[in-house]
Design a protein around this motif. Structure first.
Motif, PDB file in Angstrom:
ATOM      1  N   THR A 192      -1.994  -4.034  -1.573  1.00 16.69           N
ATOM      2  CA  THR A 192      -0.911  -3.069  -1.667  1.00 16.69           C
ATOM      3  C   THR A 192      -1.509  -1.688  -1.400  1.00 16.69           C
ATOM      4  O   THR A 192      -2.706  -1.558  -1.182  1.00 16.69           O
ATOM      5  CB  THR A 192      -0.230  -3.128  -3.052  1.00 16.69           C
ATOM      6  OG1 THR A 192       0.915  -2.282  -3.046  1.00 16.69           O
ATOM      7  CG2 THR A 192      -1.164  -2.707  -4.158  1.00 16.69           C
ATOM      8  N   PHE A 193      -0.680  -0.676  -1.426  1.00 16.04           N
ATOM      9  CA  PHE A 193      -1.142   0.695  -1.227  1.00 16.04           C
ATOM     10  C   PHE A 193      -0.860   1.509  -2.473  1.00 16.04           C
ATOM     11  O   PHE A 193       0.202   1.391  -3.078  1.00 16.04           O
ATOM     12  CB  PHE A 193      -0.434   1.339  -0.022  1.00 16.04           C
ATOM     13  CG  PHE A 193      -0.821   0.717   1.289  1.00 16.04           C
ATOM     14  CD1 PHE A 193      -2.000   1.061   1.910  1.00 16.04           C
ATOM     15  CD2 PHE A 193      -0.013  -0.221   1.888  1.00 16.04           C
ATOM     16  CE1 PHE A 193      -2.369   0.485   3.110  1.00 16.04           C
ATOM     17  CE2 PHE A 193      -0.369  -0.806   3.093  1.00 16.04           C
ATOM     18  CZ  PHE A 193      -1.555  -0.445   3.703  1.00 16.04           C
ATOM     19  N   GLU A 226      -4.244   4.603  -0.421  1.00 14.83           N
ATOM     20  CA  GLU A 226      -5.451   3.792  -0.381  1.00 14.83           C
ATOM     21  C   GLU A 226      -5.102   2.315  -0.512  1.00 14.83           C
ATOM     22  O   GLU A 226      -4.152   1.949  -1.202  1.00 14.83           O
ATOM     23  CB  GLU A 226      -6.389   4.174  -1.533  1.00 14.83           C
ATOM     24  CG  GLU A 226      -6.909   5.580  -1.447  1.00 14.83           C
ATOM     25  CD  GLU A 226      -7.762   5.951  -2.641  1.00 14.83           C
ATOM     26  OE1 GLU A 226      -7.682   5.271  -3.676  1.00 14.83           O
ATOM     27  OE2 GLU A 226      -8.507   6.934  -2.523  1.00 14.83           O
ATOM     28  N   ILE A 227      -5.895   1.469   0.127  1.00 14.32           N
ATOM     29  CA  ILE A 227      -5.698   0.028   0.031  1.00 14.32           C
ATOM     30  C   ILE A 227      -6.205  -0.445  -1.325  1.00 14.32           C
ATOM     31  O   ILE A 227      -7.290  -0.077  -1.754  1.00 14.32           O
ATOM     32  CB  ILE A 227      -6.464  -0.710   1.143  1.00 14.32           C
ATOM     33  CG1 ILE A 227      -5.967  -0.276   2.515  1.00 14.32           C
ATOM     34  CG2 ILE A 227      -6.329  -2.220   0.974  1.00 14.32           C
ATOM     35  CD1 ILE A 227      -6.810  -0.821   3.656  1.00 14.32           C
ATOM     36  N   VAL A 228      -5.405  -1.270  -1.993  1.00  6.00           N
ATOM     37  CA  VAL A 228      -5.807  -1.889  -3.249  1.00  6.00           C
ATOM     38  C   VAL A 228      -5.766  -3.396  -3.026  1.00  6.00           C
ATOM     39  O   VAL A 228      -4.696  -3.981  -2.879  1.00  6.00           O
ATOM     40  CB  VAL A 228      -4.864  -1.491  -4.411  1.00  6.00           C
ATOM     41  CG1 VAL A 228      -5.289  -2.177  -5.695  1.00  6.00           C
ATOM     42  CG2 VAL A 228      -4.814   0.012  -4.574  1.00  6.00           C
ATOM     43  N   LYS A 270      -8.578   4.560   2.987  1.00 11.49           N
ATOM     44  CA  LYS A 270      -7.305   5.164   3.383  1.00 11.49           C
ATOM     45  C   LYS A 270      -7.016   4.821   4.835  1.00 11.49           C
ATOM     46  O   LYS A 270      -7.911   4.847   5.672  1.00 11.49           O
ATOM     47  CB  LYS A 270      -7.335   6.678   3.212  1.00 11.49           C
ATOM     48  CG  LYS A 270      -7.257   7.125   1.794  1.00 11.49           C
ATOM     49  CD  LYS A 270      -7.037   8.612   1.707  1.00 11.49           C
ATOM     50  CE  LYS A 270      -6.870   9.024   0.259  1.00 11.49           C
ATOM     51  NZ  LYS A 270      -6.529  10.431   0.141  1.00 11.49           N
ATOM     52  N   LEU A 271      -5.758   4.542   5.111  1.00 14.68           N
ATOM     53  CA  LEU A 271      -5.317   4.302   6.474  1.00 14.68           C
ATOM     54  C   LEU A 271      -4.569   5.526   6.971  1.00 14.68           C
ATOM     55  O   LEU A 271      -4.043   6.317   6.188  1.00 14.68           O
ATOM     56  CB  LEU A 271      -4.399   3.079   6.534  1.00 14.68           C
ATOM     57  CG  LEU A 271      -5.010   1.737   6.154  1.00 14.68           C
ATOM     58  CD1 LEU A 271      -3.979   0.637   6.328  1.00 14.68           C
ATOM     59  CD2 LEU A 271      -6.229   1.433   6.991  1.00 14.68           C
ATOM     60  N   GLU A 272      -4.517   5.678   8.287  1.00  9.31           N
ATOM     61  CA  GLU A 272      -3.781   6.804   8.863  1.00  9.31           C
ATOM     62  C   GLU A 272      -2.297   6.704   8.537  1.00  9.31           C
ATOM     63  O   GLU A 272      -1.659   7.683   8.214  1.00  9.31           O
ATOM     64  CB  GLU A 272      -3.981   6.829  10.379  1.00  9.31           C
ATOM     65  CG  GLU A 272      -5.381   7.172  10.808  1.00  9.31           C
ATOM     66  CD  GLU A 272      -5.524   7.128  12.307  1.00  9.31           C
ATOM     67  OE1 GLU A 272      -4.509   7.262  13.024  1.00  9.31           O
ATOM     68  OE2 GLU A 272      -6.664   6.963  12.775  1.00  9.31           O
ATOM     69  N   ASN A 273      -1.750   5.497   8.667  1.00  7.71           N
ATOM     70  CA  ASN A 273      -0.338   5.256   8.395  1.00  7.71           C
ATOM     71  C   ASN A 273      -0.207   4.113   7.402  1.00  7.71           C
ATOM     72  O   ASN A 273      -0.020   2.967   7.799  1.00  7.71           O
ATOM     73  CB  ASN A 273       0.414   4.906   9.681  1.00  7.71           C
ATOM     74  CG  ASN A 273       0.383   6.032  10.681  1.00  7.71           C
ATOM     75  OD1 ASN A 273       0.539   7.185  10.323  1.00  7.71           O
ATOM     76  ND2 ASN A 273       0.172   5.704  11.932  1.00  7.71           N
ATOM     77  N   PRO A 274      -0.313   4.398   6.104  1.00 12.26           N
ATOM     78  CA  PRO A 274      -0.212   3.309   5.128  1.00 12.26           C
ATOM     79  C   PRO A 274       1.228   2.819   5.006  1.00 12.26           C
ATOM     80  O   PRO A 274       2.176   3.495   5.406  1.00 12.26           O
ATOM     81  CB  PRO A 274      -0.682   3.957   3.828  1.00 12.26           C
ATOM     82  CG  PRO A 274      -0.403   5.397   4.005  1.00 12.26           C
ATOM     83  CD  PRO A 274      -0.572   5.673   5.472  1.00 12.26           C
ATOM     84  N   LYS A 317       4.111  -2.226  -2.586  1.00 11.11           N
ATOM     85  CA  LYS A 317       4.675  -3.401  -1.922  1.00 11.11           C
ATOM     86  C   LYS A 317       3.506  -4.314  -1.570  1.00 11.11           C
ATOM     87  O   LYS A 317       2.496  -3.861  -1.055  1.00 11.11           O
ATOM     88  CB  LYS A 317       5.430  -3.006  -0.648  1.00 11.11           C
ATOM     89  CG  LYS A 317       6.000  -4.188   0.088  1.00 11.11           C
ATOM     90  CD  LYS A 317       6.723  -3.766   1.350  1.00 11.11           C
ATOM     91  CE  LYS A 317       7.194  -4.987   2.116  1.00 11.11           C
ATOM     92  NZ  LYS A 317       7.806  -4.642   3.386  1.00 11.11           N
ATOM     93  N   HIS A 318       3.641  -5.589  -1.850  1.00  8.28           N
ATOM     94  CA  HIS A 318       2.548  -6.526  -1.600  1.00  8.28           C
ATOM     95  C   HIS A 318       2.579  -6.997  -0.152  1.00  8.28           C
ATOM     96  O   HIS A 318       3.618  -7.424   0.345  1.00  8.28           O
ATOM     97  CB  HIS A 318       2.665  -7.736  -2.534  1.00  8.28           C
ATOM     98  CG  HIS A 318       2.407  -7.395  -3.964  1.00  8.28           C
ATOM     99  ND1 HIS A 318       1.566  -8.113  -4.745  1.00  8.28           N
ATOM    100  CD2 HIS A 318       2.854  -6.388  -4.760  1.00  8.28           C
ATOM    101  CE1 HIS A 318       1.515  -7.584  -5.949  1.00  8.28           C
ATOM    102  NE2 HIS A 318       2.299  -6.539  -5.979  1.00  8.28           N
TER     103      HIS A 318
END
Length: 108
Positions: free
Chosen positions: A59-60, A65-67, A90-94, A99-100
């Protein structure tokens, strides 16, 4: 009549503040998220002897950040690789927060 006007004004202010507090996240496609995650995995320095397919549930966070929540593997080397490579990146466009997402990732 005075109480009715006060009730209408309070209802109007409450509704307005409710919609003002919602965070608008643009709808990011799963393909775009997948492309960014594959890029993170490919840029890593770890290599494995065989190609491994792993299903990762993540999820974010509110910061984007990615979790990593779940990795469908029992191999400790794969688990640590996924967590080191993806967790807290971190992604540019999370995507949407909390949301899973589940996707298969091929590791070489």
């Amino acid at each position: 009549m005075n109480k009715f006007k006060l009730l209408v004004v309070a209802l109007l202010l409450g509704t307005t503040s409710l919609f003002a507090n919602t965070i608008i996240n643009p709808e990011i496609s799963k393909d775009e998220i997948r492309k960014q995650i594959v890029e993170l995995v490919q840029n890593s320095e770890n290599t494995f002897e065989n190609q491994i397919t792993v299903h990762v549930t993540f999820t974010f966070s509110s910061e984007g950040e990615i979790v990593v929540l779940k990795v469908n593997s029992t191999d400790k080397k794969v688990l640590s690789f996924i967590r080191e490579t993806l967790n807290s990146k971190k992604l540019e466009n999370p995507g949407k927060t909390h949301k899973h997402y589940t996707m298969a990732i091929n590791i070489k």
